[in-house]
Design a protein around this motif. Structure first.
Motif, short mmCIF file in Angstrom:
data_model
loop_
_atom_site.label_atom_id
_atom_site.label_comp_id
_atom_site.label_asym_id
_atom_site.label_seq_id
_atom_site.Cartn_x
_atom_site.Cartn_y
_atom_site.Cartn_z
N ASP A 174 5.55 2.69 -16.59
CA ASP A 174 5.73 1.63 -17.59
C ASP A 174 7.05 0.93 -17.30
OD1 ASP A 174 7.79 3.20 -18.74
OD2 ASP A 174 6.44 4.06 -20.23
N LEU A 175 7.27 -0.19 -17.98
CA LEU A 175 8.47 -0.98 -17.69
C LEU A 175 9.74 -0.19 -17.96
CD1 LEU A 175 7.66 -4.61 -18.91
CD2 LEU A 175 8.17 -3.88 -16.57
N ASP A 176 9.76 0.60 -19.02
CA ASP A 176 10.96 1.37 -19.34
C ASP A 176 11.34 2.30 -18.19
OD1 ASP A 176 10.93 0.10 -21.77
OD2 ASP A 176 11.11 1.93 -22.97
N GLU A 177 10.33 2.93 -17.59
CA GLU A 177 10.61 3.84 -16.48
C GLU A 177 11.14 3.08 -15.27
OE1 GLU A 177 8.62 7.36 -13.71
OE2 GLU A 177 7.36 6.34 -15.19
N LEU A 178 10.49 1.94 -14.97
CA LEU A 178 10.97 1.13 -13.85
C LEU A 178 12.40 0.66 -14.10
CD1 LEU A 178 10.49 -0.38 -11.17
CD2 LEU A 178 9.51 -2.26 -12.51
N PHE A 179 12.67 0.21 -15.31
CA PHE A 179 14.02 -0.26 -15.64
C PHE A 179 15.03 0.87 -15.48
CE2 PHE A 179 12.59 -3.84 -18.80
CZ PHE A 179 12.03 -4.52 -17.74
N ALA A 180 14.73 2.01 -16.08
CA ALA A 180 15.68 3.14 -16.05
C ALA A 180 15.95 3.60 -14.62
CB ALA A 180 15.13 4.29 -16.89
N ARG A 181 14.89 3.70 -13.84
CA ARG A 181 15.07 4.24 -12.49
C ARG A 181 15.77 3.24 -11.57
NH1 ARG A 181 9.93 7.83 -10.79
NH2 ARG A 181 11.45 8.46 -9.24
N GLU A 183 0.83 -1.21 0.00
CA GLU A 183 0.00 0.00 0.00
C GLU A 183 0.86 1.26 0.00
OE1 GLU A 183 -2.69 -0.24 3.30
OE2 GLU A 183 -3.68 -2.05 2.55
N LEU A 184 1.84 1.30 0.88
CA LEU A 184 2.74 2.45 0.95
C LEU A 184 3.66 2.47 -0.27
CD1 LEU A 184 3.83 2.19 4.70
CD2 LEU A 184 2.06 3.67 3.74
N MET A 185 4.14 3.66 -0.63
CA MET A 185 5.09 3.77 -1.74
C MET A 185 6.30 2.87 -1.50
SD MET A 185 5.37 5.25 -4.62
CE MET A 185 6.51 5.80 -5.89
N MET A 186 6.77 2.84 -0.26
CA MET A 186 7.91 2.01 0.10
C MET A 186 7.67 0.54 -0.25
SD MET A 186 9.05 1.21 3.98
CE MET A 186 7.31 1.03 4.34
N GLU A 187 6.46 0.06 0.06
CA GLU A 187 6.13 -1.34 -0.18
C GLU A 187 6.02 -1.63 -1.68
OE1 GLU A 187 3.64 -1.62 4.04
OE2 GLU A 187 2.57 -1.36 2.14
N LYS A 188 5.49 -0.69 -2.43
CA LYS A 188 5.38 -0.85 -3.87
C LYS A 188 6.76 -0.86 -4.54
CE LYS A 188 0.82 1.33 -4.07
NZ LYS A 188 0.06 2.52 -4.54
N ILE A 189 7.65 0.01 -4.04
CA ILE A 189 9.02 0.05 -4.58
C ILE A 189 9.72 -1.28 -4.31
CG2 ILE A 189 11.30 1.09 -4.27
CD1 ILE A 189 9.70 3.07 -5.76
N LEU A 190 9.59 -1.79 -3.09
CA LEU A 190 10.21 -3.08 -2.76
C LEU A 190 9.68 -4.18 -3.69
CD1 LEU A 190 12.00 -4.87 -0.90
CD2 LEU A 190 9.98 -5.17 0.55
N PHE A 191 8.37 -4.23 -3.85
CA PHE A 191 7.74 -5.25 -4.69
C PHE A 191 8.26 -5.17 -6.12
CE2 PHE A 191 4.51 -7.30 -7.22
CZ PHE A 191 3.97 -8.28 -6.41
N ALA A 192 8.36 -3.95 -6.64
CA ALA A 192 8.72 -3.76 -8.05
C ALA A 192 10.20 -3.97 -8.33
CB ALA A 192 8.32 -2.35 -8.49
N THR A 193 11.07 -3.62 -7.37
CA THR A 193 12.51 -3.60 -7.67
C THR A 193 13.28 -4.81 -7.14
OG1 THR A 193 13.04 -2.31 -5.66
CG2 THR A 193 12.55 -1.07 -7.69
N GLY A 243 4.59 -4.96 -10.31
CA GLY A 243 5.15 -3.86 -9.53
C GLY A 243 5.12 -2.55 -10.28
N ALA A 244 5.47 -2.58 -11.57
CA ALA A 244 5.41 -1.37 -12.39
C ALA A 244 3.99 -0.83 -12.44
CB ALA A 244 5.93 -1.67 -13.80
N ASP A 245 3.02 -1.74 -12.59
CA ASP A 245 1.60 -1.33 -12.62
C ASP A 245 1.19 -0.66 -11.31
OD1 ASP A 245 1.23 -2.24 -15.19
OD2 ASP A 245 0.32 -4.15 -14.59
N MET A 246 1.63 -1.25 -10.19
CA MET A 246 1.31 -0.68 -8.87
C MET A 246 1.80 0.77 -8.77
SD MET A 246 2.34 -3.43 -5.99
CE MET A 246 1.66 -5.07 -5.93
#
Length: 200
Positions: A175-182, A110-120, A168-171
């Motif tokens: 998009d995937l490119d942004e998640l990959f780049a960051r 739910e928190l941004m922190m949790e979404k970042i962990l899930f995605a990265t 994770g990117a959807d959360m």
């Protein structure tokens, strides 16, 4: 003003706990990579809680080495060890969200922190595996185009769950490119001058 989050453990105590339950240098390195990735994003989204984000990253796979044969209870074993060491319910919850795709009884991010962990978390593993194959063995000359090739090749780092990365990117609404780049930028921020991913 962001709510101050307490982990109940210092970074030093969290690292001691990690080393108590993990002997494989690969697992310790993965934990530190995710820790530093989380810290990078915390500085942008929640600087007051950078230490908390970092400890979440450091301990996210605390029980994996000892209990990889029971993936359904991954992070449930860890919860007991973290609580016994003085960790807070907030810390345990944040860690458990990253396996909620596998065990649906666990809390969802739910928190941004949790979404970042899930995605990265899985993505840092894919980047690390790809970097080891490069002549430079450095993340500094790695780019999104190279990562996309490895992401599409399901035989490469086959243990990395691509669906989790997509979810994770959807959360995050990226998009995937942004998640990959960051995520590449995050990893470049703490590994500019050392061969972080070289195999011994």
């Amino acid at each position: 003003m962001a709510e101050a989050l307490s982990a109940g453990l210092s970074r030093e105590q969290a690292y001691e706990l990690l080393c108590e339950h993990n002997k494989d240098p690969f697992h310790i390195e993965h934990a530190e990579t995710v820790e530093q990735t989380m810290r990078y994003f915390a500085r942008e989204y929640d600087p007051e809680n950078e230490e908390f984000w970092g400890i979440v990253g450091l301990l996210h796979d605390l029980d994996w080495e000892e209990h990889s044969d029971d993936p359904m209870n991954h992070t449930i074993y860890a919860a007991k060890d973290i609580e016994a060491a003085g960790g807070t319910p907030e810390l345990i919850r944040a860690i458990q969200t990253h396996t909620s795709d596998f065990n649906t009884t666990l809390p969802r991010p739910e928190l941004m922190m949790e979404k970042i962990l899930f995605a990265t978390e899985e993505l840092t593993g894919l980047i690390g595996a790809a970097v080891v194959m490069r002549p430079s063995k450095s993340v500094m000359d790695f780019n999104v185009k190279s990562l996309k090739k490895k992401f599409k090749d399901k035989r490469f780092a086959a243990g990395v769950n691509r669906d989790v990365i997509r979810e994770g990117a959807d959360m995050l609404g990226w998009d995937l490119d942004e998640l990959f780049a960051r995520t590449i930028e995050a990893m470049q921020s703490f590994a500019p001058d050392r061969d972080t991913f070289a195999q011994e």
